[in-house]
Design a protein around this motif. Sequence first.
Motif, PDB file in Angstrom:
ATOM      1  N   ILE A   1     -30.676 -41.406 -14.908  1.00  9.47           N
ATOM      2  CA  ILE A   1     -29.863 -42.278 -13.760  1.00  9.47           C
ATOM      3  C   ILE A   1     -28.625 -42.969 -14.482  1.00  9.47           C
ATOM      4  O   ILE A   1     -27.833 -43.302 -13.855  1.00  9.47           O
ATOM      5  CB  ILE A   1     -30.938 -43.518 -13.443  1.00  9.47           C
ATOM      6  CG1 ILE A   1     -32.079 -42.642 -12.538  1.00  9.47           C
ATOM      7  CG2 ILE A   1     -30.359 -44.504 -12.551  1.00  9.47           C
ATOM      8  CD1 ILE A   1     -33.347 -43.546 -12.114  1.00  9.47           C
TER       9      ILE A   1
ATOM     10  N   GLU B   1     -26.186 -40.216 -13.706  1.00 10.96           N
ATOM     11  CA  GLU B   1     -25.884 -40.308 -12.482  1.00 10.96           C
ATOM     12  C   GLU B   1     -24.999 -41.408 -11.734  1.00 10.96           C
ATOM     13  O   GLU B   1     -24.281 -41.575 -10.848  1.00 10.96           O
ATOM     14  CB  GLU B   1     -27.349 -40.338 -11.427  1.00 10.96           C
ATOM     15  CG  GLU B   1     -28.217 -39.060 -11.410  1.00 10.96           C
ATOM     16  CD  GLU B   1     -27.376 -38.045 -10.541  1.00 10.96           C
ATOM     17  OE1 GLU B   1     -27.097 -38.129  -9.396  1.00 10.96           O
ATOM     18  OE2 GLU B   1     -27.316 -36.733 -11.186  1.00 10.96           O
ATOM     19  N   THR B   2     -25.260 -42.468 -12.562  1.00  5.82           N
ATOM     20  CA  THR B   2     -24.215 -43.842 -12.167  1.00  5.82           C
ATOM     21  C   THR B   2     -23.284 -44.005 -13.000  1.00  5.82           C
ATOM     22  O   THR B   2     -22.803 -45.027 -13.095  1.00  5.82           O
ATOM     23  CB  THR B   2     -25.183 -45.135 -12.169  1.00  5.82           C
ATOM     24  OG1 THR B   2     -25.826 -45.138 -13.317  1.00  5.82           O
ATOM     25  CG2 THR B   2     -26.592 -44.829 -11.216  1.00  5.82           C
TER      26      THR B   2
ATOM     27  N   VAL C   1     -33.192 -51.700  -3.244  1.00  7.01           N
ATOM     28  CA  VAL C   1     -33.480 -50.018  -2.842  1.00  7.01           C
ATOM     29  C   VAL C   1     -34.618 -49.506  -2.499  1.00  7.01           C
ATOM     30  O   VAL C   1     -35.433 -50.073  -2.995  1.00  7.01           O
ATOM     31  CB  VAL C   1     -32.556 -49.489  -4.347  1.00  7.01           C
ATOM     32  CG1 VAL C   1     -32.833 -47.960  -4.161  1.00  7.01           C
ATOM     33  CG2 VAL C   1     -31.339 -49.890  -4.560  1.00  7.01           C
TER      34      VAL C   1
ATOM     35  N   TYR D   1     -31.900 -47.948  -9.681  1.00 10.29           N
ATOM     36  CA  TYR D   1     -30.576 -47.917  -9.025  1.00 10.29           C
ATOM     37  C   TYR D   1     -30.198 -49.304  -8.272  1.00 10.29           C
ATOM     38  O   TYR D   1     -28.929 -49.624  -8.288  1.00 10.29           O
ATOM     39  CB  TYR D   1     -30.816 -46.898  -7.765  1.00 10.29           C
ATOM     40  CG  TYR D   1     -30.537 -45.627  -8.084  1.00 10.29           C
ATOM     41  CD1 TYR D   1     -29.149 -45.233  -8.148  1.00 10.29           C
ATOM     42  CD2 TYR D   1     -31.404 -44.674  -8.230  1.00 10.29           C
ATOM     43  CE1 TYR D   1     -28.855 -43.931  -8.445  1.00 10.29           C
ATOM     44  CE2 TYR D   1     -31.157 -43.309  -8.580  1.00 10.29           C
ATOM     45  CZ  TYR D   1     -29.932 -42.804  -8.821  1.00 10.29           C
ATOM     46  OH  TYR D   1     -29.713 -41.772  -9.216  1.00 10.29           O
TER      47      TYR D   1
ATOM     48  N   SER E   1     -27.981 -50.867 -11.047  1.00  9.10           N
ATOM     49  CA  SER E   1     -26.848 -50.107 -11.148  1.00  9.10           C
ATOM     50  C   SER E   1     -26.123 -50.523  -9.913  1.00  9.10           C
ATOM     51  O   SER E   1     -24.613 -50.746 -10.382  1.00  9.10           O
ATOM     52  CB  SER E   1     -27.101 -48.664 -10.950  1.00  9.10           C
ATOM     53  OG  SER E   1     -27.997 -48.067 -11.780  1.00  9.10           O
TER      54      SER E   1
ATOM     55  N   HIS F   1     -27.161 -39.490  -2.589  1.00 12.48           N
ATOM     56  CA  HIS F   1     -28.467 -39.418  -2.935  1.00 12.48           C
ATOM     57  C   HIS F   1     -29.141 -39.979  -1.334  1.00 12.48           C
ATOM     58  O   HIS F   1     -29.720 -40.877  -1.175  1.00 12.48           O
ATOM     59  CB  HIS F   1     -28.997 -40.411  -3.973  1.00 12.48           C
ATOM     60  CG  HIS F   1     -28.501 -39.838  -5.074  1.00 12.48           C
ATOM     61  ND1 HIS F   1     -29.303 -39.083  -5.970  1.00 12.48           N
ATOM     62  CD2 HIS F   1     -27.370 -40.061  -5.886  1.00 12.48           C
ATOM     63  CE1 HIS F   1     -28.615 -38.739  -6.954  1.00 12.48           C
ATOM     64  NE2 HIS F   1     -27.513 -39.463  -7.363  1.00 12.48           N
TER      65      HIS F   1
ATOM     66  N   LEU G   1     -32.313 -41.795  -1.049  1.00 13.08           N
ATOM     67  CA  LEU G   1     -32.283 -43.378  -1.505  1.00 13.08           C
ATOM     68  C   LEU G   1     -31.877 -44.314  -0.105  1.00 13.08           C
ATOM     69  O   LEU G   1     -30.975 -43.754   0.703  1.00 13.08           O
ATOM     70  CB  LEU G   1     -31.484 -43.806  -2.354  1.00 13.08           C
ATOM     71  CG  LEU G   1     -31.742 -43.178  -3.968  1.00 13.08           C
ATOM     72  CD1 LEU G   1     -30.612 -43.467  -4.695  1.00 13.08           C
ATOM     73  CD2 LEU G   1     -33.062 -43.756  -4.433  1.00 13.08           C
TER      74      LEU G   1
END
Length: 341
Positions: A106, A109-110, A281, A292, A295, A311, A314
């Motif tokens: 993650i 990804e972030t 989330v 997330y 994030s 995504h 989500l």
Amino acid sequence: MQQPKNKKLLWQLPFLVLLIVGTVLIIRQQRNMPYQKSADKVFGTFYHAVYQCDSDMTYSINAELAKVDASLSPFNPQSIITAVNQNQDVQLNDMFLDVYKLAMNISKETDGAFDITVAPLVNAWGFGFKNGIEPSKQQVDSLMQIIGYQKVTLEKGKISKTDDRIMLDCSAIAKGYGTDVVAKLLRSKGVNNFMIEIGGEIVTSGLNPDQKPWRVGISKPEDDVQGAGQEVQSIVAITDKAMATSGNYRNFYYKGGKKYAHTIDPKTGYPVQHSILSATVFANTCAVADAYATSFMVMGVEKAKQVLAQHPELMAYLIYSDQDGKNAVWYSPSLKNKIQQ
């Protein structure tokens, strides 16, 4: 030739009736089965579980959460993460590895908005730094040398750091992971209807005691130091989903008439200048939702929307301060039919 076929159907009929009656009895039994409640302290907060089962599973739940604590709690002197932080030669177990690998994924990804090495910076600024002394640029620059998920790697089953002073802190994902662990335990025992909550991180499955989807509240950010008057912003009906919220509800500062949450950006070492106040989330697992949500607090509303577009699994409900300094809301279009208030 028709007669044998009819005879065959007649022989099958009793079995069909038995199957239907059995199914009805099972459904009735499931509906009549009581919902249990379990609660206790864990991870410096509390957990609450409501689940349809013919026995109390508090002991088993506590035992599973104790395993998570023994793996991931930096406050437990005997935990695996404590040994890693003290640069001891320690055997990493599956729980630690699961969370570590997910956290690193993650983080990528972030683009580093999520980072399990950021704790020293957060501690330096303090949870309510408006009441304390802000760290100097020199202090921040010094700490930035030991911040960064890229400075930690997993090699041959061991954690390797570029600097021995680097500390891992999974607080922004461990509660979510713990909630998933309890959910996995309940499912392994054949429990399909439940809701588990650990410090605001939630997993729901099946139906509530009223045979309806579970209803969970999203808190309204308020300038209430004690948190005594916290109101609900919205109620969402969800099932078979996990939910996590990140938000510094009682730690705000004002700049230019706008309200900002106290969130530290791991890439700059300073509080973010985004007007986002809380991020909720919804995901398939609570650990993912937890990470997330953290994030998005770092990214702000616009970058969070970009990540959400990449995504589709989500969903998010974001509360932010608008141009007039008033609370405003943005949420994923797929949440529209689930919001009840």
